[in-house]
Motif scaffolding. Structure first.
Motif, PDB file in Angstrom:
ATOM      1  N   ARG A 244       0.821  -1.315  -0.030  1.00  0.00           N
ATOM      2  CA  ARG A 244      -0.067  -0.126  -0.015  1.00  0.00           C
ATOM      3  C   ARG A 244       0.687   1.192  -0.076  1.00  0.00           C
ATOM      4  O   ARG A 244       0.589   2.298  -0.414  1.00  0.00           O
ATOM      5  N   TRP A 245       2.128   1.353   0.446  1.00  0.00           N
ATOM      6  CA  TRP A 245       2.946   2.172   0.447  1.00  0.00           C
ATOM      7  C   TRP A 245       3.391   2.686  -0.841  1.00  0.00           C
ATOM      8  O   TRP A 245       3.658   3.833  -1.039  1.00  0.00           O
ATOM      9  N   CYS A 246       3.144   2.061  -2.141  1.00  0.00           N
ATOM     10  CA  CYS A 246       3.264   2.366  -3.292  1.00  0.00           C
ATOM     11  C   CYS A 246       2.448   3.649  -3.719  1.00  0.00           C
ATOM     12  O   CYS A 246       2.812   4.261  -4.686  1.00  0.00           O
ATOM     13  N   GLU A 247       1.471   3.852  -2.895  1.00  0.00           N
ATOM     14  CA  GLU A 247       0.438   4.928  -3.145  1.00  0.00           C
ATOM     15  C   GLU A 247       1.315   6.398  -2.978  1.00  0.00           C
ATOM     16  O   GLU A 247       0.883   7.329  -3.666  1.00  0.00           O
ATOM     17  N   PHE A 248       2.359   6.131  -2.506  1.00  0.00           N
ATOM     18  CA  PHE A 248       3.008   7.424  -2.378  1.00  0.00           C
ATOM     19  C   PHE A 248       4.035   7.906  -3.502  1.00  0.00           C
ATOM     20  O   PHE A 248       4.544   9.007  -3.937  1.00  0.00           O
ATOM     21  N   ALA A 249       4.088   6.865  -4.460  1.00  0.00           N
ATOM     22  CA  ALA A 249       4.823   7.002  -5.834  1.00  0.00           C
ATOM     23  C   ALA A 249       4.199   8.002  -6.632  1.00  0.00           C
ATOM     24  O   ALA A 249       2.918   7.987  -6.637  1.00  0.00           O
ATOM     25  N   GLU A 250       4.873   8.725  -7.192  1.00  0.00           N
ATOM     26  CA  GLU A 250       4.539  10.043  -8.127  1.00  0.00           C
ATOM     27  C   GLU A 250       5.106  10.025  -9.444  1.00  0.00           C
ATOM     28  O   GLU A 250       6.274   9.558  -9.514  1.00  0.00           O
ATOM     29  N   PRO A 251       4.424  10.260 -10.532  1.00  0.00           N
ATOM     30  CA  PRO A 251       5.343  10.667 -11.708  1.00  0.00           C
ATOM     31  C   PRO A 251       6.300  11.714 -11.480  1.00  0.00           C
ATOM     32  O   PRO A 251       6.194  12.370 -10.608  1.00  0.00           O
ATOM     33  N   ILE A 252       7.151  11.564 -12.250  1.00  0.00           N
ATOM     34  CA  ILE A 252       8.280  12.619 -12.449  1.00  0.00           C
ATOM     35  C   ILE A 252       7.960  14.066 -12.174  1.00  0.00           C
ATOM     36  O   ILE A 252       8.614  14.668 -11.551  1.00  0.00           O
ATOM     37  N   ASP A 253       6.642  14.564 -12.658  1.00  0.00           N
ATOM     38  CA  ASP A 253       6.354  15.874 -12.648  1.00  0.00           C
ATOM     39  C   ASP A 253       4.979  15.990 -11.632  1.00  0.00           C
ATOM     40  O   ASP A 253       4.180  16.731 -11.898  1.00  0.00           O
ATOM     41  N   GLY A 254       4.915  15.217 -10.762  1.00  0.00           N
ATOM     42  CA  GLY A 254       4.114  15.073  -9.720  1.00  0.00           C
ATOM     43  C   GLY A 254       3.909  16.128  -8.556  1.00  0.00           C
ATOM     44  O   GLY A 254       4.919  17.221  -8.623  1.00  0.00           O
ATOM     45  N   GLU A 255       3.448  15.950  -7.607  1.00  0.00           N
ATOM     46  CA  GLU A 255       3.089  16.934  -6.592  1.00  0.00           C
ATOM     47  C   GLU A 255       4.414  17.171  -5.903  1.00  0.00           C
ATOM     48  O   GLU A 255       4.369  18.713  -5.795  1.00  0.00           O
ATOM     49  N   SER A 256       5.086  16.521  -5.424  1.00  0.00           N
ATOM     50  CA  SER A 256       6.328  16.999  -4.929  1.00  0.00           C
ATOM     51  C   SER A 256       7.391  17.599  -5.714  1.00  0.00           C
ATOM     52  O   SER A 256       8.091  18.447  -5.372  1.00  0.00           O
ATOM     53  N   THR A 257       7.276  17.275  -6.923  1.00  0.00           N
ATOM     54  CA  THR A 257       8.445  17.905  -8.055  1.00  0.00           C
ATOM     55  C   THR A 257       7.629  19.308  -8.238  1.00  0.00           C
ATOM     56  O   THR A 257       8.489  20.626  -8.185  1.00  0.00           O
ATOM     57  N   GLN A 258       6.433  19.533  -8.347  1.00  0.00           N
ATOM     58  CA  GLN A 258       5.780  20.970  -8.655  1.00  0.00           C
ATOM     59  C   GLN A 258       5.968  21.846  -7.423  1.00  0.00           C
ATOM     60  O   GLN A 258       6.510  23.062  -7.530  1.00  0.00           O
ATOM     61  N   PHE A 259       6.011  21.239  -6.116  1.00  0.00           N
ATOM     62  CA  PHE A 259       6.229  22.029  -4.944  1.00  0.00           C
ATOM     63  C   PHE A 259       7.597  22.657  -4.923  1.00  0.00           C
ATOM     64  O   PHE A 259       7.972  23.740  -4.732  1.00  0.00           O
ATOM     65  N   LEU A 260       8.650  21.526  -5.364  1.00  0.00           N
ATOM     66  CA  LEU A 260       9.978  22.069  -5.364  1.00  0.00           C
ATOM     67  C   LEU A 260      10.389  23.024  -6.537  1.00  0.00           C
ATOM     68  O   LEU A 260      11.208  23.821  -6.626  1.00  0.00           O
ATOM     69  N   GLN A 261       9.524  22.746  -7.670  1.00  0.00           N
ATOM     70  CA  GLN A 261      10.073  23.604  -8.847  1.00  0.00           C
ATOM     71  C   GLN A 261       9.795  25.088  -8.706  1.00  0.00           C
ATOM     72  O   GLN A 261      10.495  26.020  -8.969  1.00  0.00           O
ATOM     73  N   ASP A 262       8.608  25.530  -7.898  1.00  0.00           N
ATOM     74  CA  ASP A 262       8.293  26.529  -7.190  1.00  0.00           C
ATOM     75  C   ASP A 262       9.626  27.336  -6.580  1.00  0.00           C
ATOM     76  O   ASP A 262       9.905  28.286  -6.448  1.00  0.00           O
ATOM     77  N   LEU A 263       9.993  26.444  -5.704  1.00  0.00           N
ATOM     78  CA  LEU A 263      10.975  26.980  -4.793  1.00  0.00           C
ATOM     79  C   LEU A 263      12.404  27.139  -5.625  1.00  0.00           C
ATOM     80  O   LEU A 263      13.142  28.115  -5.105  1.00  0.00           O
ATOM     81  N   ALA A 264      12.574  26.274  -6.488  1.00  0.00           N
ATOM     82  CA  ALA A 264      13.968  26.275  -7.309  1.00  0.00           C
ATOM     83  C   ALA A 264      13.780  27.737  -8.141  1.00  0.00           C
ATOM     84  O   ALA A 264      14.824  28.425  -8.017  1.00  0.00           O
ATOM     85  N   ARG A 265      12.653  27.932  -8.829  1.00  0.00           N
ATOM     86  CA  ARG A 265      12.590  29.261  -9.446  1.00  0.00           C
ATOM     87  C   ARG A 265      12.606  30.256  -8.169  1.00  0.00           C
ATOM     88  O   ARG A 265      13.644  31.359  -8.697  1.00  0.00           O
ATOM     89  N   LYS A 266      11.900  30.258  -7.223  1.00  0.00           N
ATOM     90  CA  LYS A 266      11.952  31.380  -6.362  1.00  0.00           C
ATOM     91  C   LYS A 266      13.446  31.818  -5.729  1.00  0.00           C
ATOM     92  O   LYS A 266      13.787  32.907  -5.705  1.00  0.00           O
ATOM     93  N   TYR A 267      14.250  30.687  -5.572  1.00  0.00           N
ATOM     94  CA  TYR A 267      15.487  30.899  -4.969  1.00  0.00           C
ATOM     95  C   TYR A 267      16.667  30.702  -6.062  1.00  0.00           C
ATOM     96  O   TYR A 267      17.838  30.709  -5.691  1.00  0.00           O
ATOM     97  N   ASN A 268      16.301  30.506  -7.604  1.00  0.00           N
ATOM     98  CA  ASN A 268      17.445  30.496  -8.405  1.00  0.00           C
ATOM     99  C   ASN A 268      18.327  29.160  -8.028  1.00  0.00           C
ATOM    100  O   ASN A 268      19.605  29.577  -8.307  1.00  0.00           O
ATOM    101  N   MET A 269      17.776  28.110  -7.743  1.00  0.00           N
ATOM    102  CA  MET A 269      18.481  27.015  -6.995  1.00  0.00           C
ATOM    103  C   MET A 269      18.121  25.662  -7.865  1.00  0.00           C
ATOM    104  O   MET A 269      17.178  25.713  -8.095  1.00  0.00           O
ATOM    105  N   VAL A 270      19.284  25.069  -8.159  1.00  0.00           N
ATOM    106  CA  VAL A 270      19.118  23.513  -8.570  1.00  0.00           C
ATOM    107  C   VAL A 270      18.725  22.711  -7.262  1.00  0.00           C
ATOM    108  O   VAL A 270      19.242  22.782  -6.467  1.00  0.00           O
ATOM    109  N   ILE A 271      17.619  21.915  -7.444  1.00  0.00           N
ATOM    110  CA  ILE A 271      17.125  21.126  -6.412  1.00  0.00           C
ATOM    111  C   ILE A 271      16.993  19.578  -7.020  1.00  0.00           C
ATOM    112  O   ILE A 271      16.493  19.258  -7.738  1.00  0.00           O
ATOM    113  N   ILE A 272      17.666  18.449  -6.195  1.00  0.00           N
ATOM    114  CA  ILE A 272      17.617  17.305  -6.595  1.00  0.00           C
ATOM    115  C   ILE A 272      16.813  16.689  -5.522  1.00  0.00           C
ATOM    116  O   ILE A 272      16.570  16.767  -4.412  1.00  0.00           O
TER     117      ILE A 272
END
Lengths: 418, 418
Positions: free
Chosen positions: A162-190
């Motif tokens: 059931r933990w597989c539910e946490f799996a996301e596509p590459i452009d999923g929720e957590s990526t979008q969350f970090l994309q905003d922050l990467a843009r905001k801080y001009n920062m590469v995020i892994i």
């Protein structure tokens, strides 16, 4: 950079703190970091000598600290995360300008009990990590890496699907969350996540996504070597990665990601090096009983052998799961699989390293690194030039033959033991 | 096992001893070993915690000491060499008996000034090393390894060719000296020498000879990777070895020799492992300014990654040469190239290690090791099984192409720095 009193270990005693047990007989969880234990216990002069040996500071001077903005320090106090920042040195060159990059590592515990609704767990982790990303941004970090599968508990010990539910596509929720922050801080995020590969029959991967400083997805790397070790038998959940050993050329240098168990494989580190990596991140999740003695060794060796910087990240805390499970070690069923000991740190190609973040608390580790140091060490030690790769490609070709015959010279006078 | 008073470092001060300077600002030669500094400075409880981290003792108990015969201790006192002995543990198996082997490492300084007649220098070194070999024999050591080019000063920094006179054929004077002792003590001895290959046009090699416990020569291994680093540009004297990565099956286990600079090459360690080595010796000669931060890292990493034991040996002392020389670093000519820092020690496949021998004195390090531990770690971690060698043989094949194209994914939005 640290709340006053956090280093208040005195008279050979470890201060009582809420997450820090005092040293107990037979416990390996007695102090926040070896560095701090020694700092609190040795005279300044002896501490300097011990640090020089432990941190590989052959230059004879302590690692320089970086002064961070007050805002970052206040976030660290308010949200109770460890914050440390150091500077690696490189020689001044005459034909190249220094290429100083500010790099960050984040380690964190989960935010809610593992029986909370999954969406709430994920949101809570994001909220917990955000102040640390803000501190990194405010501190001018150029490249930031999070821990392995940072958006979920490390539930693979349970073998429940059931933990597989946490799996996301590459452009999923957590990526979008970090994309905003990467843009905001001009920062590469892994961003290392559990990936659901929608285009390939919903295959699950253990994947690191590299987000550029404009918020774009530069690419991904999938974990090459999957552990089959005790509670870390992750082969239940995902397969060996199929993305090779890519190096990502970002605005701030050439980076790569060696996910978790891949750190035990010198060939894996080597491959990122041969493809030109200058910084290799090792986002991990590992527990004290299993791997703590290896932790300060493998990353530093990789940095030395491959003339690149390494950023090592381990999650922190103990994660308790709803249903008890066994671990194949004859012990009774239990609900957690040990203490993730944090201890994130940086290693440099000149064999030096930073102290480690706390073994108990969330943390942000920052280091300035002049990437010119990589070439300087290559020129000094010539490891690439003296490597005789042809010997090893020949050996590996032969070794893969099921009828491989090892090169053994037997003592003809030997009397074998019964 | 140590003369009384040799550990008498108290109150955070380093005791004054004839070869041991007290800690000086900017000096890295301040204490005999990190382990002893901490032992003398920390409370027993904190020392135990620090040891657990530094020596990788996740079992929660200190490394067991071996009780040696009084005769060995008296030799150590009389001839002023450091003597330490430890025991590595392995699990009891049900289908195999334990395979405990007692292994020894010898580190030594030279015995006469380098301007003494060469034959006298060589004889004096043999006389100096003999009591340590006797102590090993009396202690029941099964396999003993000497340091790199043990029968001569490490004169390669001078670039003078007259030191080639020290080179000997495989069955030369120093081999004969050791063959007698191997027979006497029923002991395998590894003898790293400067070799003169009479059958190949007097080619000079850096070679380790493996002498069986019946005094027979089992075989030889020639140093695979030749440093071209500062005063260690040994390519002036000898070429890359042509003996591959042999493993010697002796009465006491499968052993191999990774000579000196080969320790920086993870592939070299790997190759001995793929050929089945259970103990790999690393006889070395290296100085503090250059390599001391790497010394505790590389051997331990090799032991972990390849599931074998490693015995690391470094010579000790400062060797002064008759004619001054320069070092390509812009500094004025000088007559020595730094302090060989000893620090010989053992590493185990479970990531534990022994403390190190003295940084200043001759020494004999002994360890009992149950070779069953190698397989136990392979079964636990599965590094061989998860290594995906096919990826790396393919990469190394490609990498050797002069037109090799690294796998780089470029951020399309990247604005390169000027």
């Amino acid at each position: 950079m640290e709340a006053a009193g956090e280093r208040s270990l005195e008279n050979g005693e470890v201060a009582e703190k809420k997450e820090e047990p005092s040293i107990k007989e037979g416990s390996i969880h007695g102090f926040e970091s070896l560095h701090r234990l020694l700092e609190a216990s040795l005279s300044p002069q002896l501490f300097q000598e011990a640090s020089r040996m432990l941190l590989g500071l052959n230059c004879g001077c302590p690692l320089e600290l970086i002064a961070l903005p007050e805002f970052s320090a206040s976030l660290s106090e308010k949200h109770d995360f460890d914050l440390q920042a150091f500077c690696f040195r490189a020689d001044k060159e005459t034909l190249r300008e220094p290429r100083v990059v500010r790099v960050g590592l984040i380690q964190n515990s989960i935010a809610l009990p593992t029986d909370a609704p999954f969406s709430e767990q994920k949101t809570a982790i994001m909220q917990k990590v955000k102040p640390m990303i803000d501190a990194a941004g405010a501190s001018g970090v150029n490249v930031l890496c999070l821990q392995e599968a940072w958006m979920m508990p490390f539930a693979f010990c349970t073998r429940e699907k059931r933990w597989c539910e946490f799996a996301e596509p590459i452009d999923g929720e957590s990526t979008q969350f970090l994309q905003d922050l990467a843009r905001k801080y001009n920062m590469v995020i892994i961003s290392p996540i559990l990936e659901r590969d929608l285009k390939h029959g919903e295959t699950i991967w253990n994947t690191a996504i590299v987000i550029g400083n404009h918020g774009n997805i530069i690419g991904k790397h999938r974990k090459n070597h999957i552990p089959r070790v005790g509670d870390f038998n992750e082969s239940t959940y995902y397969m060996e990665g199929n993305t090779g050993h890519p190096v990502f050329e970002t605005a701030y240098g050439k980076i790569a990601v060696n996910i978790c168990y891949g750190r035990h494989h010198p060939l894996n580190w080597m491959a990122f090096g041969l493809n030109g990596a200058e910084i290799v991140f090792n986002p991990s999740a590992t527990v004290g009983e299993l791997s703590e003695p290896m932790w300060p060794i493998e990353a530093r060796n990789a940095a030395i052998a491959n003339s690149f910087f390494v950023g090592s990240i381990n999650r922190v805390g103990t994660e308790v799961f709803p249903n008890p499970f066994t671990s194949g070690d004859g012990k009774p069923q239990h609900s957690d699989f040990g203490h993730f000991y944090g201890s994130s740190h940086f290693s440099a190609p000149d064999a030096s390293c930073t102290p480690s973040l706390s073994r108990y608390r969330d943390g942000l580790m920052i280091a300035d690194m002049d990437l010119n140091l990589c070439r300087q060490l290559k020129d000094k030690w010539c490891f690439r030039m003296t490597a005789r790769y042809e010997l090893y490609s020949e050996l590996l070709d032969r070794y893969q033959n099921p009828d491989f015959i090892p090169h053994v010279i037997v003592d003809p006078l030997m009397q074998k033991r019964p």
